[in-house]
Design an enzyme around this catalytic site. Structure first.
Site, PDB file in Angstrom:
ATOM      1  N   ASN A 179     -32.313  12.815  12.937  1.00  9.60           N
ATOM      2  CA  ASN A 179     -31.958  12.579  15.210  1.00  9.60           C
ATOM      3  C   ASN A 179     -31.701  13.010  15.410  1.00  9.60           C
ATOM      4  OD1 ASN A 179     -32.263   9.221  13.944  1.00  9.60           O
ATOM      5  ND2 ASN A 179     -30.775   9.085  12.816  1.00  9.60           N
ATOM      6  N   ARG A 184     -29.946  20.388  20.348  1.00  9.43           N
ATOM      7  CA  ARG A 184     -28.537  20.566  19.662  1.00  9.43           C
ATOM      8  C   ARG A 184     -28.807  20.798  18.781  1.00  9.43           C
ATOM      9  NH1 ARG A 184     -26.096  15.069  17.872  1.00  9.43           N
ATOM     10  NH2 ARG A 184     -23.963  14.967  19.345  1.00  9.43           N
ATOM     11  N   ARG A 234     -23.124  13.287  10.389  1.00 11.11           N
ATOM     12  CA  ARG A 234     -23.319  14.663   9.642  1.00 11.11           C
ATOM     13  C   ARG A 234     -21.899  15.061   8.873  1.00 11.11           C
ATOM     14  NH1 ARG A 234     -25.086  13.524  14.210  1.00 11.11           N
ATOM     15  NH2 ARG A 234     -27.175  13.224  15.023  1.00 11.11           N
ATOM     16  N   LYS A 278     -37.932  13.798   4.333  1.00 14.15           N
ATOM     17  CA  LYS A 278     -38.253  14.873   5.097  1.00 14.15           C
ATOM     18  C   LYS A 278     -37.173  16.129   5.541  1.00 14.15           C
ATOM     19  CE  LYS A 278     -37.364  16.758  10.208  1.00 14.15           C
ATOM     20  NZ  LYS A 278     -36.878  17.236  10.483  1.00 14.15           N
ATOM     21  N   PRO A 295     -43.257  18.682   5.643  1.00 16.65           N
ATOM     22  CA  PRO A 295     -42.311  17.405   6.545  1.00 16.65           C
ATOM     23  C   PRO A 295     -43.035  16.489   7.310  1.00 16.65           C
ATOM     24  CG  PRO A 295     -41.761  20.311   6.256  1.00 16.65           C
ATOM     25  CD  PRO A 295     -43.151  19.648   5.584  1.00 16.65           C
ATOM     26  N   ASP A 297     -42.287  13.493  10.139  1.00 16.40           N
ATOM     27  CA  ASP A 297     -41.534  12.843  10.454  1.00 16.40           C
ATOM     28  C   ASP A 297     -42.165  12.127  12.015  1.00 16.40           C
ATOM     29  OD1 ASP A 297     -42.127  14.632  12.221  1.00 16.40           O
ATOM     30  OD2 ASP A 297     -40.037  15.795  12.533  1.00 16.40           O
ATOM     31  N   HIS A 299     -42.833  12.281  14.217  1.00 17.13           N
ATOM     32  CA  HIS A 299     -43.155  13.332  15.392  1.00 17.13           C
ATOM     33  C   HIS A 299     -44.718  13.855  15.076  1.00 17.13           C
ATOM     34  CE1 HIS A 299     -44.274  15.782  18.162  1.00 17.13           C
ATOM     35  NE2 HIS A 299     -44.468  17.054  17.640  1.00 17.13           N
ATOM     36  N   PHE A 347     -47.413  21.470  15.012  1.00 11.19           N
ATOM     37  CA  PHE A 347     -46.238  20.946  14.426  1.00 11.19           C
ATOM     38  C   PHE A 347     -45.237  21.800  15.980  1.00 11.19           C
ATOM     39  CE2 PHE A 347     -41.293  20.609  15.012  1.00 11.19           C
ATOM     40  CZ  PHE A 347     -41.144  19.201  15.060  1.00 11.19           C
TER      41      PHE A 347
END
Length: 412
Positions: A179, A184, A234, A278, A295, A297, A299, A347
């Site tokens: 997430n 970040r 996390r 993922k 992978p 996600d 997106h 991607f």
């Protein structure tokens, strides 16, 4: 104060590898979210940590240039929660690295002095990291033959390679990705390394640290420490996953998964806290040699639906294991054994940070079209003018003939 190296200032301490941009583009490969340790420290110059060393990389049309920093601060010590607060916080890249292109270069004698043996070792590290044994141009041609949409994208996004990363760094970096967005995640990984990893070298007030060891990540105080650094939930996953690997497996367990079949490696990784399908696929593809791992996600799910009409999961709001598997199988069937590599190109092409490349191509196409239209109008105008001239010439030739005939007729 030591500065980040620039090829334009001095090339004596730099080393070179033959590698055209069609086989590797640093900006796309290092900036597409598969690694979080590299920053652009000058125009086209990328500085980061790989293999326990600090590098600056840049490239010309057919050459990959690399510079290694010496006089490292670390003497083999392992990071721990006890070294928190030593030295200033790492300077944010967007604040510290914008002016590098105009900074005077460090004296040449501080540069790396490599013997031929060291040359071969460092070169092999780079070749392995970028997997330069894989002929990317041939793969692009194959994917283009299989997939019309990929062929259009590939004309803009050439040189996107999959890296072969250290499995520990890759795993714990992607546990941070839950997430989250790329910038970040980069900040979190840097704080993790600064706090728990041994310091390697300081360049222009930026401290470069190696990635923490499993032992450092597994220490009992790590969760609380990382929560204070805004890692949130996390923090627990990072500490517990490291502890589980050491308690249940061994320090080299992740390395051993490189020889395991794809599905077996994926299932093994998913036994760790914070590792879903993922994240497991990211680690499989980017550090465990599972070339067909895709992978998925939200997106990638959107790419599959929007650009390929893939109906898997239609009507669902969340990405389930079943949908993940179906989309992965769809792309593996389409692209073949290197499906994970092809996925990374699409991607990358869909990231907002690289949309300017598409816009540049669109502008160029419009310009060419406009030029073509102008040429067409000019050509049409020329044809009209030529037609008028030819008509006038014809009339001049015909008029006397007509007058002579009339005189003759009147004489008759």
């Amino acid at each position: 104060m030591r500065q980040h190296a620039l090829l334009s200032v001095s090339s004596k301490a730099w080393r070179a590898l033959s590698c055209p941009k069609s086989e590797l583009r640093l900006d796309l490969t290092l900036g597409c979210g598969q690694t979080f340790r590299w920053r652009e420290t000058g125009d086209g110059h990328w500085t980061g940590v790989m293999g326990g060393r600090v590098w600056t990389l840049t490239q010309t049309d057919d050459t990959l240039w690399y510079y290694l920093y010496t006089n490292q601060d670390n003497h083999g010590s392992t990071g721990s929660v006890c070294n928190m607060g030593l030295g200033p916080e790492p300077v944010e890249p967007d604040k510290s690295l914008k002016v590098v292109g105009h900074v005077k270069q460090e004296p040449e004698e501080e540069g790396l002095k490599l013997t031929s043996v060291h040359n071969s070792v460092e070169e092999e590290l780079l070749r392995d990291y970028f997997q330069l044994n894989v002929q990317l141009g041939n793969l692009y041609k194959d994917w283009g033959h299989r997939d019309d949409h990929f062929r259009k994208i590939a004309s803009i996004f050439t040189g996107v390679r999959m890296l072969k990363q250290d499995p520990v760094e890759c795993l714990f970096s992607f546990i941070c990705s839950s997430n989250n967005h790329i910038s970040r995640i980069q900040g979190m990984v840097e704080r993790l390394c600064f706090t728990l990893g041994p310091r390697l070298v300081t360049i222009q007030d930026t401290h470069y640290h190696d990635f923490p060891t499993l032992q450092a990540l597994a220490e009992s105080g790590v969760e609380a420490c990382l929560r204070e650094l805004s890692f949130g939930y996390r923090a627990r996953f990072l500490q517990q996953s490291a502890q589980l690997i050491l308690d249940t497996h061994s320090p080299d367990w992740l390395q051993q998964l490189r020889s395991a079949p794809y599905e077996e490696a994926q299932d093994a990784l998913r036994t760790l806290p914070g590792v879903g399908r993922k994240v497991a696929d990211c680690v499989c593809l980017m550090s465990l040699d599972k070339l067909g791992a895709v992978p998925v996600d939200t997106h990638v799910w959107q790419i599959a639906k929007r650009d390929y009409g893939c109906s898997s999961g239609n009507g669902q709001k969340t990405l389930t294991d079943k949908v993940h598997r179906e989309i992965g199988d769809f792309f593996r069937q389409l692209w073949g054994p290197y499906a994970g590599w092809a996925h990374s190109v699409l991607f990358c092409a869909d990231l907002k940070k690289f949309q300017s490349l598409k816009e540049q191509v669109d502008v160029k196409k419009e310009w060419i079209k406009s030029e073509g239209d102008q040429e067409g109008k000019s050509s049409s105008k020329k044809k009209k003018n030529i037609t008028k001239v030819e008509s006038a010439k014809k009339m001049k030739l015909e008029k006397p003939r007509s007058r002579n005939r009339t005189v003759k007729e009147e004489g008759e």
